[in-house]
Design a protein around this motif. Structure first.
Motif, PDB file in Angstrom:
ATOM      1  N   ASN A 151     -23.528 -42.472 -43.145  1.00  0.00           N
ATOM      2  CA  ASN A 151     -22.660 -42.001 -42.069  1.00  0.00           C
ATOM      3  C   ASN A 151     -23.504 -41.661 -40.846  1.00  0.00           C
ATOM      4  N   GLY A 152     -23.383 -42.506 -39.835  1.00  0.00           N
ATOM      5  CA  GLY A 152     -24.190 -42.312 -38.628  1.00  0.00           C
ATOM      6  C   GLY A 152     -23.881 -41.016 -37.917  1.00  0.00           C
ATOM      7  N   LYS A 153     -22.589 -40.677 -37.828  1.00  0.00           N
ATOM      8  CA  LYS A 153     -22.204 -39.445 -37.132  1.00  0.00           C
ATOM      9  C   LYS A 153     -22.733 -38.221 -37.881  1.00  0.00           C
ATOM     10  N   GLN A 154     -22.635 -38.268 -39.212  1.00  0.00           N
ATOM     11  CA  GLN A 154     -23.120 -37.134 -40.012  1.00  0.00           C
ATOM     12  C   GLN A 154     -24.624 -36.976 -39.856  1.00  0.00           C
ATOM     13  N   ASP A 155     -25.346 -38.095 -39.835  1.00  0.00           N
ATOM     14  CA  ASP A 155     -26.798 -38.027 -39.664  1.00  0.00           C
ATOM     15  C   ASP A 155     -27.162 -37.476 -38.289  1.00  0.00           C
ATOM     16  N   SER A 156     -26.387 -37.884 -37.285  1.00  0.00           N
ATOM     17  CA  SER A 156     -26.649 -37.356 -35.945  1.00  0.00           C
ATOM     18  C   SER A 156     -26.441 -35.851 -35.907  1.00  0.00           C
ATOM     19  N   MET A 157     -25.357 -35.396 -36.522  1.00  0.00           N
ATOM     20  CA  MET A 157     -25.084 -33.964 -36.549  1.00  0.00           C
ATOM     21  C   MET A 157     -26.167 -33.207 -37.316  1.00  0.00           C
ATOM     22  N   ARG A 158     -26.629 -33.814 -38.412  1.00  0.00           N
ATOM     23  CA  ARG A 158     -27.669 -33.159 -39.208  1.00  0.00           C
ATOM     24  C   ARG A 158     -28.981 -33.087 -38.422  1.00  0.00           C
ATOM     25  N   PHE A 159     -29.275 -34.161 -37.693  1.00  0.00           N
ATOM     26  CA  PHE A 159     -30.492 -34.165 -36.881  1.00  0.00           C
ATOM     27  C   PHE A 159     -30.425 -33.080 -35.813  1.00  0.00           C
ATOM     28  N   ILE A 160     -29.217 -32.923 -35.243  1.00  0.00           N
ATOM     29  CA  ILE A 160     -29.039 -31.864 -34.243  1.00  0.00           C
ATOM     30  C   ILE A 160     -29.271 -30.493 -34.876  1.00  0.00           C
ATOM     31  N   GLU A 161     -28.692 -30.283 -36.068  1.00  0.00           N
ATOM     32  CA  GLU A 161     -28.846 -28.994 -36.743  1.00  0.00           C
ATOM     33  C   GLU A 161     -30.310 -28.713 -37.067  1.00  0.00           C
ATOM     34  N   GLN A 162     -31.045 -29.742 -37.434  1.00  0.00           N
ATOM     35  CA  GLN A 162     -32.444 -29.548 -37.820  1.00  0.00           C
ATOM     36  C   GLN A 162     -33.343 -29.272 -36.618  1.00  0.00           C
ATOM     37  N   HIS A 163     -33.006 -29.864 -35.472  1.00  0.00           N
ATOM     38  CA  HIS A 163     -33.947 -29.823 -34.348  1.00  0.00           C
ATOM     39  C   HIS A 163     -33.451 -29.066 -33.121  1.00  0.00           C
ATOM     40  N   LYS A 164     -32.200 -28.586 -33.162  1.00  0.00           N
ATOM     41  CA  LYS A 164     -31.706 -27.853 -31.998  1.00  0.00           C
ATOM     42  C   LYS A 164     -32.479 -26.544 -31.836  1.00  0.00           C
ATOM     43  N   SER A 165     -33.068 -26.354 -30.648  1.00  0.00           N
ATOM     44  CA  SER A 165     -33.899 -25.164 -30.429  1.00  0.00           C
ATOM     45  C   SER A 165     -33.084 -23.964 -29.957  1.00  0.00           C
ATOM     46  N   GLY A 166     -32.027 -24.234 -29.177  1.00  0.00           N
ATOM     47  CA  GLY A 166     -31.238 -23.130 -28.626  1.00  0.00           C
ATOM     48  C   GLY A 166     -31.706 -22.697 -27.252  1.00  0.00           C
ATOM     49  N   PHE A 167     -32.822 -23.285 -26.774  1.00  0.00           N
ATOM     50  CA  PHE A 167     -33.304 -22.953 -25.436  1.00  0.00           C
ATOM     51  C   PHE A 167     -32.443 -23.631 -24.379  1.00  0.00           C
ATOM     52  N   GLU A 168     -32.401 -23.002 -23.190  1.00  0.00           N
ATOM     53  CA  GLU A 168     -31.720 -23.615 -22.064  1.00  0.00           C
ATOM     54  C   GLU A 168     -32.670 -24.588 -21.376  1.00  0.00           C
ATOM     55  N   ARG A 169     -32.094 -25.546 -20.677  1.00  0.00           N
ATOM     56  CA  ARG A 169     -32.922 -26.489 -19.928  1.00  0.00           C
ATOM     57  C   ARG A 169     -33.636 -25.765 -18.785  1.00  0.00           C
ATOM     58  N   PRO A 170     -34.792 -26.231 -18.405  1.00  0.00           N
ATOM     59  CA  PRO A 170     -35.516 -25.575 -17.294  1.00  0.00           C
ATOM     60  C   PRO A 170     -34.687 -25.580 -16.021  1.00  0.00           C
ATOM     61  N   ALA A 171     -34.805 -24.482 -15.266  1.00  0.00           N
ATOM     62  CA  ALA A 171     -34.072 -24.384 -13.994  1.00  0.00           C
ATOM     63  C   ALA A 171     -34.727 -25.268 -12.942  1.00  0.00           C
ATOM     64  N   GLU A 172     -33.988 -25.511 -11.857  1.00  0.00           N
ATOM     65  CA  GLU A 172     -34.533 -26.335 -10.779  1.00  0.00           C
ATOM     66  C   GLU A 172     -35.739 -25.643 -10.139  1.00  0.00           C
ATOM     67  N   VAL A 173     -36.710 -26.432  -9.701  1.00  0.00           N
ATOM     68  CA  VAL A 173     -37.914 -25.898  -9.056  1.00  0.00           C
ATOM     69  C   VAL A 173     -37.616 -25.630  -7.582  1.00  0.00           C
ATOM     70  N   ASP A 174     -37.972 -24.433  -7.138  1.00  0.00           N
ATOM     71  CA  ASP A 174     -37.736 -24.074  -5.737  1.00  0.00           C
ATOM     72  C   ASP A 174     -38.705 -24.796  -4.816  1.00  0.00           C
ATOM     73  N   PHE A 175     -38.227 -25.071  -3.614  1.00  0.00           N
ATOM     74  CA  PHE A 175     -39.075 -25.695  -2.594  1.00  0.00           C
ATOM     75  C   PHE A 175     -39.982 -24.641  -1.960  1.00  0.00           C
ATOM     76  N   GLU A 176     -41.249 -24.955  -1.921  1.00  0.00           N
ATOM     77  CA  GLU A 176     -42.220 -24.051  -1.306  1.00  0.00           C
ATOM     78  C   GLU A 176     -42.727 -24.708  -0.030  1.00  0.00           C
ATOM     79  N   ASP A 177     -42.389 -24.115   1.110  1.00  0.00           N
ATOM     80  CA  ASP A 177     -42.702 -24.713   2.409  1.00  0.00           C
ATOM     81  C   ASP A 177     -44.058 -24.217   2.906  1.00  0.00           C
ATOM     82  N   TYR A 178     -45.080 -25.040   2.706  1.00  0.00           N
ATOM     83  CA  TYR A 178     -46.421 -24.655   3.133  1.00  0.00           C
ATOM     84  C   TYR A 178     -46.580 -24.746   4.650  1.00  0.00           C
ATOM     85  N   SER A 179     -45.647 -25.469   5.265  1.00  0.00           N
ATOM     86  CA  SER A 179     -45.747 -25.581   6.738  1.00  0.00           C
ATOM     87  C   SER A 179     -45.421 -24.267   7.421  1.00  0.00           C
TER      88      SER A 179
END
Length: 503
Positions: A259-287
């Motif tokens: 079952n491909g869907k079941q394997d996908s769900m199991r892979f998610i359960e095994q490897h899901k970290s729970g962390f949020e994606r990194p936020a956008e990087v702010d622009f630093e204006d050196y000028s």
């Protein structure tokens, strides 16, 4: 129609025909032997092939947690069983056909040899009798000729007027003797002829028919036995077809269980970290004269963003913590819950043991003849200590689990807010390096597959309900208490009686 009547004069043909029949049995035995060798080699190659591709080791066991991996392992196991049936075919053909027909062939050879030898002997006896007949016949012919000659000579002398009476009497006496001898030879010849005709009649109408009919019966028995051997060639394989079909059905079932869907769900359960994606990087204006807080040597250098991709990074081993804080949030909660389930199960066992000991102590106190209540005190004390220890562990892990759920949101927020600071401080640091290795190793995977023999209604805490015929993943084997932990296809996990399933 039979050989003795219709083939009375075909000794050589019968000899050749029966020998050809025995040769056919011998050829068939050799043919079946070669077939068994093919089956044995085929089975051996199948076993080697199955063994070659069977998974071994912790990494492979983890992969078997996915249906497509486990199904392949199931196919290899079924193939190994299939090879066993091919070996059984070879063994049964060797014992049921080759051994039996070889033994029967030796008996037939001896029987045929005896019948042909008896026919030869009867023929030789008839030939001897015929020679004796010829000898008496020739002697009769010779003596009869001499008697006629003597008679003619006597008549000639008797008619001779000049013959002396004594000479006449002498030749007449000689003729009489010759005639008497001829008559005796004639009688001998007649007796020998009668004897020969009787022996010839017995030979052609009794002895040879009986022997040829026995050879016919032997050949027909040979054919019947050979026919049984022909049928066994198929019947032996037919007997194992139900098991072979079961093996093939198992392979087909392995395909349906993937079952491909079941394997996908199991892979998610095994490897899901729970962390949020990194936020956008702010622009630093050196000028605008904004400078990073770094050394003078790097004042004019722009900031380099740390690589945050979830691949192509070197994993580092982090020390395992008792509260599983070294794992990502999702994996930490799973491990804590699994630990709580294990402790709960063990605690229930100790409580049951404590209750049983208390009941036994009460029985001993009421019936001293059955036992000494004091003898149970060490076990009661040990059980009480175990209960206290397990309750302490349960409280500890439950508090950690509560902390994991409560701190998830704040942890994710902190990670997002401080992402840039941590990256700027140490560009080589990777947020995934802290848990990747442990994450791969600590995810619990099934240790085997089982089929439910009966329906079980899991009503108590920690148990799970199953239905007859259901395919289950075994997470933990029976440790001597009669229970094992399983995972259902729908994701439900819990304990069931070990006797309710088969591997």
């Amino acid at each position: 129609m039979d050989w003795g009547t219709d083939l009375w004069d075909q000794y050589d043909g019968i000899d050749k025909h029966t020998q050809s029949g025995l040769d056919l049995v011998d050829r068939y035995v050799k043919f079946v032997k070669e077939r068994t060798e093919i089956e044995q080699n085929y089975a051996k190659q199948l076993r080697n092939l199955s063994k070659k591709y069977l998974k071994r080791g912790s990494k492979e066991e983890q992969e078997c947690g996915f249906t497509n991996h486990q199904s392949f392992q199931d196919i290899l196991n079924e193939l190994n069983d299939y090879a066993g049936q091919r070996e059984l075919i070879a063994e049964n053909m060797m014992t049921g056909i080759c051994v039996e027909l070889t033994k029967y062939l030796q008996d037939l050879k001896q029987e045929r040899k005896t019948y042909l030898a008896d026919a030869k002997k009867a023929q030789q006896n008839l030939e001897i009798s015929f020679k004796q007949l010829e000898n008496t016949k020739r002697r009769f012919a010779k003596e009869w000729g001499e008697a006629e000659k003597a008679t003619q000579q006597a008549e000639k002398i008797e008619n001779d007027t000049n013959a002396i009476k004594a000479d006449v009497e002498k030749v007449k006496q000689h003729a009489h003797v010759k005639t008497h001898t001829a008559e005796e030879c004639r009688n001998d010849y007649a007796a020998q002829l009668q004897k020969y005709n009787k022996e010839q009649n017995t030979f052609y109408y009794t002895e040879i028919p009986q022997l040829f009919n026995k050879l016919q019966d032997m050949d027909e028995r040979r054919i019947r036995s050979l026919a049984e051997g022909y049928s066994q060639f198929a019947d032996i394989e037919k007997k194992v077809l139900p098991i072979i079909t079961k093996c093939l059905d198992g392979i087909s079932m392995a395909g349906r269980n993937t079952n491909g869907k079941q394997d996908s769900m199991r892979f998610i359960e095994q490897h899901k970290s729970g962390f949020e994606r990194p936020a956008e990087v702010d622009f630093e204006d050196y000028s605008q004269g904004i400078k990073p807080a770094s050394s003078d040597a790097n004042l004019n250098q722009p900031k380099i963003r740390t690589k945050l991709w979830p691949f192509s990074h070197k994993k580092t081993k982090s020390p395992a913590a008792e509260d599983f804080s070294h794992l990502p949030p999702e994996q930490r909660k799973k491990r804590l819950q699994s630990k709580i389930d294990d402790i709960t199960k063990e605690l229930q066992k100790e409580l049951d043991q404590s209750e049983a000991l208390e009941k036994m102590r009460g029985v001993y106190e009421r019936n001293p003849q059955m036992g000494d209540p004091a003898s149970l005190e060490p076990q009661i004390t040990q059980t009480s200590q175990n209960v206290g220890r397990l309750r302490g562990q349960l409280t500890k892990y439950e508090s950690w689990l509560t902390e994991a759920f409560r701190g998830e949101d704040s942890t994710n927020t902190a990670v997002n807010n401080n992402q840039h600071c941590s990256m700027s401080a140490d560009p080589s640091q990777n947020i995934y390096s802290e848990f990747d290795e442990d994450f791969d190793e600590d995810v619990e995977t099934p240790i085997g597959k089982a089929t439910a023999l009966y329906t079980f209604q899991g009503s108590s805490q920690g148990t799970v309900s199953i239905t007859e015929g259901e395919q289950l993943s075994v997470m933990e084997r029976d440790k001597g208490d009669g229970w094992m932990r399983v995972l259902r296809a729908n994701g439900d996990e819990g304990y069931i009686p070990s006797s309710y399933v088969k591997f």
